[in-house]
Design an enzyme around this catalytic site. Structure first.
Site, PDB file in Angstrom:
ATOM      1  N   SER A 242       0.920  -1.382   0.021  1.00  0.00           N
ATOM      2  CA  SER A 242      -0.005   0.022   0.064  1.00  0.00           C
ATOM      3  C   SER A 242       0.726   1.191   0.065  1.00  0.00           C
ATOM      4  O   SER A 242       0.311   2.374  -0.086  1.00  0.00           O
ATOM      5  CB  SER A 242      -1.133  -0.019   1.289  1.00  0.00           C
ATOM      6  OG  SER A 242      -0.291   0.088   2.393  1.00  0.00           O
ATOM      7  N   LYS A 287      -5.144   4.358   8.755  1.00  0.00           N
ATOM      8  CA  LYS A 287      -4.035   5.370   8.274  1.00  0.00           C
ATOM      9  C   LYS A 287      -4.320   6.601   8.367  1.00  0.00           C
ATOM     10  O   LYS A 287      -3.512   7.336   8.512  1.00  0.00           O
ATOM     11  CB  LYS A 287      -4.121   4.727   6.770  1.00  0.00           C
ATOM     12  CG  LYS A 287      -3.279   3.222   6.803  1.00  0.00           C
ATOM     13  CD  LYS A 287      -3.254   2.889   5.480  1.00  0.00           C
ATOM     14  CE  LYS A 287      -2.579   1.336   5.425  1.00  0.00           C
ATOM     15  NZ  LYS A 287      -2.462   0.879   4.084  1.00  0.00           N
TER      16      LYS A 287
END
Length: 348
Positions: A242, A287
């Site tokens: 990611s 996140k």
């Protein structure tokens, strides 16, 4: 002893038993929480996250932070009930079923190996995407990962071999190698041209009949790249795919004059393929929290994650929708100069 005292004693004992059981009883869940961030145009323990040699580079200001998710639980480290309950009460973390992240048959070692391979591929894709964005030629290669035991390729094609041609015709994609093999009738031989170390050699391999009746040699391959100058990425104990977008942006920033952040603290996430397309990731809520906790004011958000992101965006964090590396660069340019459109995640 009075009935009241006895009742309190029994209740206290049962509470103690439940607490002990809860502390040790494993449950099939994983707790996701905000993980550390790393500045891709900065250093980690005195070492640049991205180092480039053989090409002019430029200083960069601000921050381009990759973000991570920390997790508790998973194969080999089952979560206890009390930790899971605490997670359900904490709005900054998520408690998800273990099998939604890890296949039931996975071991802790397999999970670690998969994360490491995904990170390696992510870095390769990120470098390819950044250089392609800068119109710097990148050569795609095909590398042998392994040969199936007992298959015709076993002992003939070796891990690390770079396949450059099949039957004398150049190949540049894994699918092209498979198609060339399948043009043969099972039992025929295939001639591979491979680079093995510093030498180039022809290797003849027999074929078997695959499940679909087509010819196979029993080799596993993956696409790799040959870059015109060294680009090294070092982020320590971080796995998964990611961070691709942020690696690409960090490389682009170092190879171009000025600073694409304009001195801002920018964080973001998203996979990136060699063509620069940005893909969705997991753990977007955690996140964003990690990014904001570390001072980010702008968060580059994969378009497919926008719907989840807008529902839980932290105060003070601006979501910028990105679909491609080129789009992310243009959005940062618009933020820096105050001109042009900055795509945003729609508010539901």
């Amino acid at each position: 002893m009075s009935r009241r005292s006895l009742t309190l004693l029994v209740a206290g004992f049962l509470t103690l038993v439940l607490a002990v059981v809860g502390a040790v009883l494993p449950v099939p869940y994983v707790v996701l929480s905000p993980g550390p961030t790393e500045n891709t145009i900065g250093d980690v323990k005195g070492k640049p996250v991205i180092s480039i040699s053989g090409r002019q580079t430029y200083p960069a200001d601000g921050r381009l932070n990759l973000v991570t998710v920390a997790y508790q639980g998973g194969p080999g480290n089952r979560l206890d009930l009390i930790t899971a309950l605490r997670g359900w009460l904490d709005p900054t973390v998520a408690v998800v079923p273990e099998d939604s992240l890890f296949p039931r048959t996975s071991t802790a070692q397999q999970v670690e190996e998969e994360n490491t391979q995904e990170m390696t591929d992510s870095q390769q894709f990120a470098i390819a995407a950044a250089l392609s964005e800068l119109k710097i030629p990148v050569q795609k290669t095909i590398t042998v990962v392994s040969a199936d035991k007992g298959a015709p390729a076993d002992g003939r094609l070796k891990p690390g071999d770079e396949i450059t041609a099949v039957d004398g015709s150049a190949v540049g994609e894994v699918d092209a190698v498979a198609a060339a093999v399948q043009r043969h009738t099972p039992g025929e031989q295939v001639r591979f041209t491979v680079k093995r170390g510093s030498a180039t050699t022809d290797v003849t391999v027999g074929t078997d009949k695959g499940k679909d009746g087509k010819a196979v040699v029993g080799v596993r391959m993956r696409s790799a790249f040959r870059f015109p100058f060294p680009v090294n990425i070092s982020v320590g104990d971080v796995g998964g795919p990611s961070a691709g977008l942020m690696f690409s942006l960090g490389i682009y920033d170092k190879l171009t004059p000025g600073s694409i952040t304009g001195g801002k603290s920018v964080a973001g996430t998203g996979t990136v393929d060699p063509e620069g397309n940005v893909g969705p990731i997991g753990g977007i809520e955690q996140k964003m929290v990690g990014a904001r906790n570390d001072g980010a004011t702008v968060f580059l958000t994969p378009a497919e994650n926008c719907a989840d992101a807008v529902r839980s965006v932290p105060r003070g964090l601006r979501l910028v929708k990105v679909e491609t590396l080129d789009g992310a660069i243009k959005a940062l340019d618009a933020l820096r100069t105050g001109s042009g459109d900055v795509p945003s995640c729609p508010a539901g």
